[in-house]
Structure formats: C-alpha cells, structure tokens
Scaffold this motif. Structure first.
Motif, PDB file in Angstrom:
ATOM      1  N   TYR A  83       2.837  22.156  13.321  1.00 18.72           N
ATOM      2  CA  TYR A  83       1.529  22.665  12.893  1.00 18.72           C
ATOM      3  C   TYR A  83       1.450  22.754  11.376  1.00 18.72           C
ATOM      4  CZ  TYR A  83      -2.324  25.765  11.970  1.00 18.72           C
ATOM      5  OH  TYR A  83      -3.469  26.308  11.462  1.00 18.72           O
ATOM      6  N   ARG A  84       0.393  22.214  10.832  1.00 18.75           N
ATOM      7  CA  ARG A  84       0.198  22.264   9.384  1.00 18.75           C
ATOM      8  C   ARG A  84      -1.295  22.313   9.096  1.00 18.75           C
ATOM      9  NH1 ARG A  84       3.251  24.059   5.828  1.00 18.75           N
ATOM     10  NH2 ARG A  84       2.350  23.722   3.809  1.00 18.75           N
ATOM     11  N   PRO A  85      -1.827  23.428   8.647  1.00 12.68           N
ATOM     12  CA  PRO A  85      -3.277  23.452   8.378  1.00 12.68           C
ATOM     13  C   PRO A  85      -3.625  22.539   7.215  1.00 12.68           C
ATOM     14  CG  PRO A  85      -2.235  25.482   7.616  1.00 12.68           C
ATOM     15  CD  PRO A  85      -1.180  24.701   8.338  1.00 12.68           C
ATOM     16  N   GLY A  86      -4.802  21.956   7.284  1.00 15.04           N
ATOM     17  CA  GLY A  86      -5.277  21.087   6.209  1.00 15.04           C
ATOM     18  C   GLY A  86      -4.734  19.676   6.273  1.00 15.04           C
ATOM     19  N   ARG A  87      -4.049  19.341   7.358  1.00  9.42           N
ATOM     20  CA  ARG A  87      -3.435  18.006   7.454  1.00  9.42           C
ATOM     21  C   ARG A  87      -4.464  16.866   7.409  1.00  9.42           C
ATOM     22  NH1 ARG A  87       0.958  17.458  11.892  1.00  9.42           N
ATOM     23  NH2 ARG A  87       2.464  17.967  10.303  1.00  9.42           N
ATOM     24  N   PRO A  88      -5.637  16.996   8.124  1.00 14.82           N
ATOM     25  CA  PRO A  88      -6.625  15.892   8.068  1.00 14.82           C
ATOM     26  C   PRO A  88      -7.034  15.549   6.636  1.00 14.82           C
ATOM     27  CG  PRO A  88      -7.227  17.454   9.776  1.00 14.82           C
ATOM     28  CD  PRO A  88      -6.078  18.057   9.039  1.00 14.82           C
ATOM     29  N   ALA A  89      -7.273  16.583   5.821  1.00 14.65           N
ATOM     30  CA  ALA A  89      -7.694  16.325   4.430  1.00 14.65           C
ATOM     31  C   ALA A  89      -6.561  15.679   3.633  1.00 14.65           C
ATOM     32  CB  ALA A  89      -8.126  17.631   3.767  1.00 14.65           C
ATOM     33  N   LEU A  90      -5.323  16.099   3.898  1.00 16.28           N
ATOM     34  CA  LEU A  90      -4.176  15.505   3.192  1.00 16.28           C
ATOM     35  C   LEU A  90      -4.020  14.028   3.537  1.00 16.28           C
ATOM     36  CD1 LEU A  90      -1.110  17.948   3.218  1.00 16.28           C
ATOM     37  CD2 LEU A  90      -2.325  17.029   1.252  1.00 16.28           C
ATOM     38  N   ILE A  91      -4.191  13.716   4.839  1.00 14.70           N
ATOM     39  CA  ILE A  91      -4.087  12.316   5.284  1.00 14.70           C
ATOM     40  C   ILE A  91      -5.207  11.496   4.641  1.00 14.70           C
ATOM     41  CG2 ILE A  91      -4.265  10.771   7.309  1.00 14.70           C
ATOM     42  CD1 ILE A  91      -2.817  13.007   8.910  1.00 14.70           C
ATOM     43  N   ALA A  92      -6.411  12.101   4.597  1.00 15.17           N
ATOM     44  CA  ALA A  92      -7.555  11.407   3.977  1.00 15.17           C
ATOM     45  C   ALA A  92      -7.261  11.117   2.501  1.00 15.17           C
ATOM     46  CB  ALA A  92      -8.813  12.250   4.124  1.00 15.17           C
ATOM     47  N   MET A  93      -6.637  12.075   1.795  1.00 16.81           N
ATOM     48  CA  MET A  93      -6.303  11.867   0.374  1.00 16.81           C
ATOM     49  C   MET A  93      -5.340  10.693   0.216  1.00 16.81           C
ATOM     50  SD  MET A  93      -5.829  15.466  -1.606  1.00 16.81           S
ATOM     51  CE  MET A  93      -5.787  16.766  -0.436  1.00 16.81           C
ATOM     52  N   PHE A  94      -4.351  10.630   1.117  1.00 13.17           N
ATOM     53  CA  PHE A  94      -3.353   9.556   1.072  1.00 13.17           C
ATOM     54  C   PHE A  94      -4.015   8.198   1.314  1.00 13.17           C
ATOM     55  CE2 PHE A  94      -0.027   7.066   3.333  1.00 13.17           C
ATOM     56  CZ  PHE A  94       0.868   6.953   2.276  1.00 13.17           C
ATOM     57  N   VAL A  95      -4.896   8.149   2.340  1.00 12.38           N
ATOM     58  CA  VAL A  95      -5.572   6.891   2.684  1.00 12.38           C
ATOM     59  C   VAL A  95      -6.481   6.437   1.533  1.00 12.38           C
ATOM     60  CG1 VAL A  95      -7.268   5.837   4.278  1.00 12.38           C
ATOM     61  CG2 VAL A  95      -5.429   7.265   5.177  1.00 12.38           C
ATOM     62  N   VAL A  96      -7.224   7.386   0.959  1.00 13.23           N
ATOM     63  CA  VAL A  96      -8.117   7.047  -0.164  1.00 13.23           C
ATOM     64  C   VAL A  96      -7.294   6.508  -1.338  1.00 13.23           C
ATOM     65  CG1 VAL A  96      -9.681   8.040  -1.914  1.00 13.23           C
ATOM     66  CG2 VAL A  96      -9.997   8.598   0.488  1.00 13.23           C
ATOM     67  N   SER A  97      -6.137   7.145  -1.604  1.00 15.24           N
ATOM     68  CA  SER A  97      -5.270   6.681  -2.706  1.00 15.24           C
ATOM     69  C   SER A  97      -4.875   5.222  -2.523  1.00 15.24           C
ATOM     70  CB  SER A  97      -3.986   7.501  -2.738  1.00 15.24           C
ATOM     71  OG  SER A  97      -4.223   8.731  -3.294  1.00 15.24           O
ATOM     72  N   LEU A  98      -4.417   4.899  -1.297  1.00 14.74           N
ATOM     73  CA  LEU A  98      -3.990   3.521  -1.020  1.00 14.74           C
ATOM     74  C   LEU A  98      -5.151   2.545  -1.149  1.00 14.74           C
ATOM     75  CD1 LEU A  98      -1.593   3.895   2.067  1.00 14.74           C
ATOM     76  CD2 LEU A  98      -0.978   3.550  -0.324  1.00 14.74           C
ATOM     77  N   ALA A  99      -6.303   2.928  -0.537  1.00 11.20           N
ATOM     78  CA  ALA A  99      -7.469   2.039  -0.539  1.00 11.20           C
ATOM     79  C   ALA A  99      -7.962   1.799  -1.967  1.00 11.20           C
ATOM     80  CB  ALA A  99      -8.579   2.648   0.318  1.00 11.20           C
ATOM     81  N   VAL A 100      -7.999   2.857  -2.767  1.00 10.53           N
ATOM     82  CA  VAL A 100      -8.491   2.728  -4.139  1.00 10.53           C
ATOM     83  C   VAL A 100      -7.548   1.857  -4.970  1.00 10.53           C
ATOM     84  CG1 VAL A 100      -8.860   4.031  -6.282  1.00 10.53           C
ATOM     85  CG2 VAL A 100      -9.872   4.817  -4.155  1.00 10.53           C
ATOM     86  N   GLY A 101      -6.240   2.065  -4.783  1.00  5.73           N
ATOM     87  CA  GLY A 101      -5.250   1.259  -5.507  1.00  5.73           C
ATOM     88  C   GLY A 101      -5.436  -0.223  -5.228  1.00  5.73           C
ATOM     89  N   GLU A 102      -5.597  -0.564  -3.943  1.00  4.23           N
ATOM     90  CA  GLU A 102      -5.783  -1.969  -3.542  1.00  4.23           C
ATOM     91  C   GLU A 102      -7.091  -2.534  -4.101  1.00  4.23           C
ATOM     92  OE1 GLU A 102      -3.817  -4.295  -1.893  1.00  4.23           O
ATOM     93  OE2 GLU A 102      -2.396  -2.746  -2.501  1.00  4.23           O
ATOM     94  N   THR A 103      -8.173  -1.726  -3.986  1.00  4.52           N
ATOM     95  CA  THR A 103      -9.487  -2.186  -4.466  1.00  4.52           C
ATOM     96  C   THR A 103      -9.451  -2.447  -5.974  1.00  4.52           C
ATOM     97  OG1 THR A 103     -10.442  -0.787  -2.773  1.00  4.52           O
ATOM     98  CG2 THR A 103     -11.967  -1.658  -4.407  1.00  4.52           C
TER      99      THR A 103
END
Lengths: 116, 164
Positions: B98-118
């Motif tokens: 259990y880890r509160p705030g996990r969805p937002a953390l995963i979203a931050m990670f995904v956005v980082s990768l997507a932005v880097g590639e773009t």
C-alpha cells in the motif's frame, strides 16, 4: 449485542492513546515526527514518549532518532506487525459500532410509546 | 488510561485526529516553485544532449534528483511527515504494497518518459521551438501532478489509509 462481531480485539492497542498513535501512523505517511504525532493525537510529550516506548518494545512501532542541527528529532513509523494488529482491531471496533447501533435501533420507541 | 470499549466515540476521535494530521500536509510556499525548477532542470536534458555536448546527460538527471530530494527533505522538515516515494521498499514489501499517491507518481514517471522521447524527436527533426513548448507544458503538467500526489496522500491521511 455482539452477535455480529467476528473480528478479534488486540488488547495491547485497546487503550485509546495507543490506538490513536497506531491509527495516525497507519494513515498514509511513511514516518511521522514526534511533535506532529503529539499535536494530532492531542496528548502530552510524556504520554507519547511512554506509549511509543511500549509500542516499540511490542514490535508495533519503529522509532528513529536524529537531529536537525542541535535540535533532536524523533520519527515514528508503524511496522508490518503493528499494521496487521491495527487492521484487526479497527475491524473489531467497526463491527462493535455496527452491533451497538443495530441494537439501539431495535430499541426505538414504537407508536404506542413501548419499546419495539 | 481511557478504554476504547467505554468510549463509543473512539473511531470518531480517530477520524478527528487523522484530519488534524492531514491538515499538516500543506506544502510550504516554496515547494511547488521548487518542483517546477526540478522538472525544468530535467526538461533541459535533451537540449543539452544536442547543443551542449560538454554537459553530461546523466549529470542533469542527478541534478534533478538532487533538487527533488532537497524538496522532499524540506517538506518533511516543514510538515513533520515523510511521504516521499520509497522505491527500495518494493524489495521488502512486494510490488503491490500500500502506498498512497501511487497513481500520481506513476503518471509523473510516464509523463517524464513521454516528454523526453517527444523532445528528442522534435529536436532531431529541427523543430526546436516546438520542443521548447513541449518542455514548458511538461513542467506545468508535472507540477500539477505533484500537487495531485500530495492531495492524494492528504486524502489517504483523512480516510485512514490502508487501515481504514
């Protein structure tokens, strides 16, 4: 009254101060600082200190002491054992609350003034 | 010491105490601007790779991580709550602990990768202005996500987290 209660209480975290400490530590933060826990629980330094030592000895709470400059800082966190005990105890409390409200609901006065 | 069984409002009291603890998790004024700086530093990586060959790509990542750690340390000091991600906890408690705030953390990670590639693709095709716009939008998105992450944790504190 307790016919619907199947969960078991944990006598160690049954006193409300220890329940408060464990309940606050389980809420969502990883580590909680001593002063933050004291203020949220509304208890004194000495009470929190004494209870946290007891919880630490029981393996329910982990205590880490550090310092920021000269100011000492103590951080507390709930262990897996503490979390398991708290979950069971809260389940018992919730069932107890339900059973109490069900039994008081069945004792509401009827139309003629008598108890149903 | 008061006994829970003699106090029918024990659970209610716990709710009040959790609300008090949740109220402490208000980010200080410098937290979100600091987060914007951390994400902006990260966003410069692709530009540095192309235009500043002397700057090590990984040094930018390390700088971003250092700012982020500094922010989390300051937040813990200011609020009395340590809420930062604990990636190594997975080794001890398993992937789905259990880890509160996990969805937002995963979203931050995904956005980082997507932005880097773009950014990489846009710079490679010479569309530098578009890459700058993407980097700026990414900083705004990441700051919003970081705020959402704290809000999720605050809500978990109010609700009681895993022990609710």
């Amino acid at each position: 009254m307790t016919g619907g209660v199947t969960a078991k209480p944990d006598p160690f975290i049954h006193p409300i101060t220890r329940l408060s400490i464990c309940g606050l530590l389980a809420a969502g933060a990883d580590w909680v600082e001593f002063a933050a826990l004291r203020d949220a629980a509304g208890i004194s330094d000495s009470v929190l200190s004494k209870q946290s030592v007891m919880l630490e000895d029981a393996g329910y709470v982990e205590v880490r002491k550090g310092a920021v400059g000269r100011r000492p800082r103590t951080w507390l966190r709930l262990t897996a054992q503490g979390r398991q005990a708290l979950e069971g105890h809260l389940a018992w409390l919730a069932q107890l609350e339900e059973a109490v409200s069900a039994s008081t609901g069945s004792l509401t006065p009827g139309p003629g003034g008598g108890v149903r | 010491m008061r006994d829970v069984a003699r106090d029918p409002a024990a659970l209610e009291l716990l709710r009040v105490q959790r609300n008090r603890l949740a109220d402490r998790l208000r980010p200080p004024w410098w937290y979100l601007p600091g987060a914007a700086i951390a994400w902006a530093v990260g966003g410069t990586g692709e530009f540095a790779l192309r235009y500043l060959p002397r700057v090590d790509y990984w040094a930018i990542g390390v700088a971003q991580l250092a700012v982020w750690c500094l922010l989390q340390w300051g937040l813990a000091r200011a609020t009395g709550l340590k809420v930062g991600p604990r990636p190594l906890r997975v080794l001890r408690d398993g992937l789905f602990y259990y880890r509160p705030g996990r969805p937002a953390l995963i979203a931050m990670f995904v956005v980082s990768l997507a932005v880097g590639e773009t950014e990489f693709l846009l710079i490679r095709h010479g569309r530098v202005a578009a890459a700058i716009v993407v980097a700026a939008l990414a900083v705004v998105t990441q700051v919003v996500l970081q705020r959402t992450w704290l809000q999720e944790i605050r809500q978990a504190l109010r609700d009681g987290g895993a022990a609710a």
